[in-house]
Design a protein around this motif. Structure first.
Motif, PDB file in Angstrom:
ATOM      1  N   CYS A 259      64.405  39.785 113.852  1.00 38.35           N
ATOM      2  CA  CYS A 259      65.982  39.772 113.942  1.00 38.35           C
ATOM      3  C   CYS A 259      66.188  39.487 112.360  1.00 38.35           C
ATOM      4  O   CYS A 259      65.341  39.028 111.538  1.00 38.35           O
ATOM      5  CB  CYS A 259      66.873  38.840 114.571  1.00 38.35           C
ATOM      6  SG  CYS A 259      66.661  37.003 113.990  1.00 38.35           S
ATOM      7  N   THR A 260      67.203  40.047 111.648  1.00 38.93           N
ATOM      8  CA  THR A 260      67.606  40.030 110.367  1.00 38.93           C
ATOM      9  C   THR A 260      69.188  39.429 110.456  1.00 38.93           C
ATOM     10  O   THR A 260      69.909  40.147 111.300  1.00 38.93           O
ATOM     11  CB  THR A 260      67.686  41.278 109.714  1.00 38.93           C
ATOM     12  OG1 THR A 260      66.356  42.012 109.482  1.00 38.93           O
ATOM     13  CG2 THR A 260      67.934  41.093 108.157  1.00 38.93           C
ATOM     14  N   ILE A 261      69.289  38.561 109.695  1.00 42.27           N
ATOM     15  CA  ILE A 261      70.694  37.974 109.476  1.00 42.27           C
ATOM     16  C   ILE A 261      71.112  37.974 108.076  1.00 42.27           C
ATOM     17  O   ILE A 261      70.519  37.466 107.283  1.00 42.27           O
ATOM     18  CB  ILE A 261      70.522  36.340 110.083  1.00 42.27           C
ATOM     19  CG1 ILE A 261      69.859  36.362 111.434  1.00 42.27           C
ATOM     20  CG2 ILE A 261      71.888  35.842 110.094  1.00 42.27           C
ATOM     21  CD1 ILE A 261      69.324  35.044 111.856  1.00 42.27           C
ATOM     22  N   ASN A 262      72.175  38.319 107.990  1.00 43.39           N
ATOM     23  CA  ASN A 262      73.001  38.516 106.545  1.00 43.39           C
ATOM     24  C   ASN A 262      74.185  37.637 106.639  1.00 43.39           C
ATOM     25  O   ASN A 262      74.434  37.174 107.805  1.00 43.39           O
ATOM     26  CB  ASN A 262      73.654  39.835 106.389  1.00 43.39           C
ATOM     27  CG  ASN A 262      72.557  40.756 106.243  1.00 43.39           C
ATOM     28  OD1 ASN A 262      71.303  40.568 106.401  1.00 43.39           O
ATOM     29  ND2 ASN A 262      72.649  42.120 105.965  1.00 43.39           N
ATOM     30  N   GLY A 263      74.606  37.135 105.399  1.00 47.46           N
ATOM     31  CA  GLY A 263      75.579  36.131 105.322  1.00 47.46           C
ATOM     32  C   GLY A 263      75.253  34.581 105.817  1.00 47.46           C
ATOM     33  O   GLY A 263      76.026  33.730 106.222  1.00 47.46           O
ATOM     34  N   VAL A 264      73.979  34.240 105.377  1.00 50.13           N
ATOM     35  CA  VAL A 264      73.386  32.959 105.425  1.00 50.13           C
ATOM     36  C   VAL A 264      73.595  32.202 104.108  1.00 50.13           C
ATOM     37  O   VAL A 264      73.256  32.929 103.107  1.00 50.13           O
ATOM     38  CB  VAL A 264      71.923  33.115 105.643  1.00 50.13           C
ATOM     39  CG1 VAL A 264      71.126  31.703 105.860  1.00 50.13           C
ATOM     40  CG2 VAL A 264      71.610  33.750 107.243  1.00 50.13           C
ATOM     41  N   ASN A 265      74.094  31.169 104.250  1.00 53.09           N
ATOM     42  CA  ASN A 265      74.215  29.965 103.083  1.00 53.09           C
ATOM     43  C   ASN A 265      73.221  29.098 102.785  1.00 53.09           C
ATOM     44  O   ASN A 265      73.119  29.024 101.751  1.00 53.09           O
ATOM     45  CB  ASN A 265      75.861  29.404 103.249  1.00 53.09           C
ATOM     46  CG  ASN A 265      77.055  30.067 103.462  1.00 53.09           C
ATOM     47  OD1 ASN A 265      77.002  31.431 102.786  1.00 53.09           O
ATOM     48  ND2 ASN A 265      77.892  29.850 104.098  1.00 53.09           N
ATOM     49  N   ASP A 266      72.609  28.713 103.904  1.00 55.72           N
ATOM     50  CA  ASP A 266      71.453  27.765 103.944  1.00 55.72           C
ATOM     51  C   ASP A 266      70.618  27.630 105.272  1.00 55.72           C
ATOM     52  O   ASP A 266      71.270  28.022 106.282  1.00 55.72           O
ATOM     53  CB  ASP A 266      72.060  26.310 103.752  1.00 55.72           C
ATOM     54  CG  ASP A 266      71.123  25.541 102.810  1.00 55.72           C
ATOM     55  OD1 ASP A 266      69.855  25.767 102.588  1.00 55.72           O
ATOM     56  OD2 ASP A 266      71.451  24.258 102.862  1.00 55.72           O
ATOM     57  N   VAL A 267      69.286  27.274 105.050  1.00 52.67           N
ATOM     58  CA  VAL A 267      68.586  27.062 106.227  1.00 52.67           C
ATOM     59  C   VAL A 267      68.426  25.631 106.287  1.00 52.67           C
ATOM     60  O   VAL A 267      67.926  24.833 105.189  1.00 52.67           O
ATOM     61  CB  VAL A 267      67.228  27.704 105.940  1.00 52.67           C
ATOM     62  CG1 VAL A 267      66.317  27.381 107.139  1.00 52.67           C
ATOM     63  CG2 VAL A 267      67.570  29.441 105.892  1.00 52.67           C
ATOM     64  N   LEU A 268      69.125  25.031 107.361  1.00 45.23           N
ATOM     65  CA  LEU A 268      68.884  23.374 107.326  1.00 45.23           C
ATOM     66  C   LEU A 268      67.881  23.022 107.998  1.00 45.23           C
ATOM     67  O   LEU A 268      67.268  21.870 107.532  1.00 45.23           O
ATOM     68  CB  LEU A 268      70.119  23.249 108.159  1.00 45.23           C
ATOM     69  CG  LEU A 268      71.436  23.492 107.583  1.00 45.23           C
ATOM     70  CD1 LEU A 268      72.673  23.204 108.523  1.00 45.23           C
ATOM     71  CD2 LEU A 268      71.669  22.852 106.336  1.00 45.23           C
ATOM     72  N   SER A 269      67.032  23.687 108.864  1.00 45.13           N
ATOM     73  CA  SER A 269      65.998  23.291 109.342  1.00 45.13           C
ATOM     74  C   SER A 269      65.031  24.393 110.349  1.00 45.13           C
ATOM     75  O   SER A 269      65.994  25.049 110.648  1.00 45.13           O
ATOM     76  CB  SER A 269      66.041  22.005 110.319  1.00 45.13           C
ATOM     77  OG  SER A 269      66.732  22.272 111.513  1.00 45.13           O
ATOM     78  N   PHE A 270      63.866  24.289 110.376  1.00 49.36           N
ATOM     79  CA  PHE A 270      63.167  25.125 111.179  1.00 49.36           C
ATOM     80  C   PHE A 270      61.911  24.643 111.509  1.00 49.36           C
ATOM     81  O   PHE A 270      61.175  23.918 110.866  1.00 49.36           O
ATOM     82  CB  PHE A 270      63.027  26.711 110.572  1.00 49.36           C
ATOM     83  CG  PHE A 270      62.347  26.488 109.110  1.00 49.36           C
ATOM     84  CD1 PHE A 270      60.796  26.863 109.338  1.00 49.36           C
ATOM     85  CD2 PHE A 270      62.859  26.261 107.872  1.00 49.36           C
ATOM     86  CE1 PHE A 270      60.183  26.660 108.202  1.00 49.36           C
ATOM     87  CE2 PHE A 270      62.096  26.305 106.758  1.00 49.36           C
ATOM     88  CZ  PHE A 270      60.750  26.519 107.109  1.00 49.36           C
ATOM     89  N   ASP A 271      61.555  25.088 112.719  1.00 49.58           N
ATOM     90  CA  ASP A 271      60.282  24.813 113.309  1.00 49.58           C
ATOM     91  C   ASP A 271      59.856  26.175 114.427  1.00 49.58           C
ATOM     92  O   ASP A 271      60.852  27.038 114.249  1.00 49.58           O
ATOM     93  CB  ASP A 271      59.945  23.585 114.101  1.00 49.58           C
ATOM     94  CG  ASP A 271      60.959  23.375 115.288  1.00 49.58           C
ATOM     95  OD1 ASP A 271      61.146  24.440 115.859  1.00 49.58           O
ATOM     96  OD2 ASP A 271      61.228  22.066 115.372  1.00 49.58           O
ATOM     97  N   ILE A 272      59.003  26.080 115.231  1.00 48.98           N
ATOM     98  CA  ILE A 272      58.374  27.024 115.925  1.00 48.98           C
ATOM     99  C   ILE A 272      59.235  27.291 117.214  1.00 48.98           C
ATOM    100  O   ILE A 272      59.346  28.145 117.817  1.00 48.98           O
ATOM    101  CB  ILE A 272      56.969  26.938 116.449  1.00 48.98           C
ATOM    102  CG1 ILE A 272      56.692  25.877 117.191  1.00 48.98           C
ATOM    103  CG2 ILE A 272      56.166  27.038 115.198  1.00 48.98           C
ATOM    104  CD1 ILE A 272      55.239  25.765 118.032  1.00 48.98           C
ATOM    105  N   HIS A 273      60.209  26.117 117.431  1.00 51.04           N
ATOM    106  CA  HIS A 273      60.927  26.217 118.645  1.00 51.04           C
ATOM    107  C   HIS A 273      62.658  26.501 118.262  1.00 51.04           C
ATOM    108  O   HIS A 273      63.336  26.812 119.129  1.00 51.04           O
ATOM    109  CB  HIS A 273      60.818  25.166 119.484  1.00 51.04           C
ATOM    110  CG  HIS A 273      59.622  24.986 119.876  1.00 51.04           C
ATOM    111  ND1 HIS A 273      59.180  25.804 121.096  1.00 51.04           N
ATOM    112  CD2 HIS A 273      58.508  24.056 119.798  1.00 51.04           C
ATOM    113  CE1 HIS A 273      57.630  25.424 121.290  1.00 51.04           C
ATOM    114  NE2 HIS A 273      57.430  24.358 120.443  1.00 51.04           N
TER     115      HIS A 273
END
Length: 95
Positions: A21-35
């Protein structure tokens, strides 16, 4: 659905086969992991859940994020309004 809001950025989510997926209109990535991936977007907080999730491309100056993996769900949380900009992430999530 394409929508311009007050900041002039469009928020758009494009997904193919629940794998990319591609997401536009993102201000910040707050957290991410594999789940789980937590994004701050023009339309509120967006939580993406799945398995083997990877952030492949991140361009915050353009507000774009590409995600790969098995995507199970998208969940939005309305956290908007200029009066709430200085609140912590936990305050925003548990309001």
């Amino acid at each position: 659905m394409e929508e311009l809001n007050g900041t002039g950025r469009m928020h758009k989510v494009t997904m193919s086969n629940r794998r990319t997926c591609t997401i536009n209109g993102v201000n910040d990535v707050l957290s991410f992991d594999i789940h789980e991936i937590l994004l701050e977007t023009e339309q509120g907080m967006l939580m993406i859940k799945g398995n083997d999730l990877h952030v492949n491309r991140l361009t915050l100056d353009k507000g774009e994020v590409d995600v790969d993996g098995k995507i199970d769900s998208f969940t939005y949380s309305d956290v908007s309004g200029s009066s709430h900009k200085n609140e912590s992430l936990l305050t925003k999530l548990f309001r």
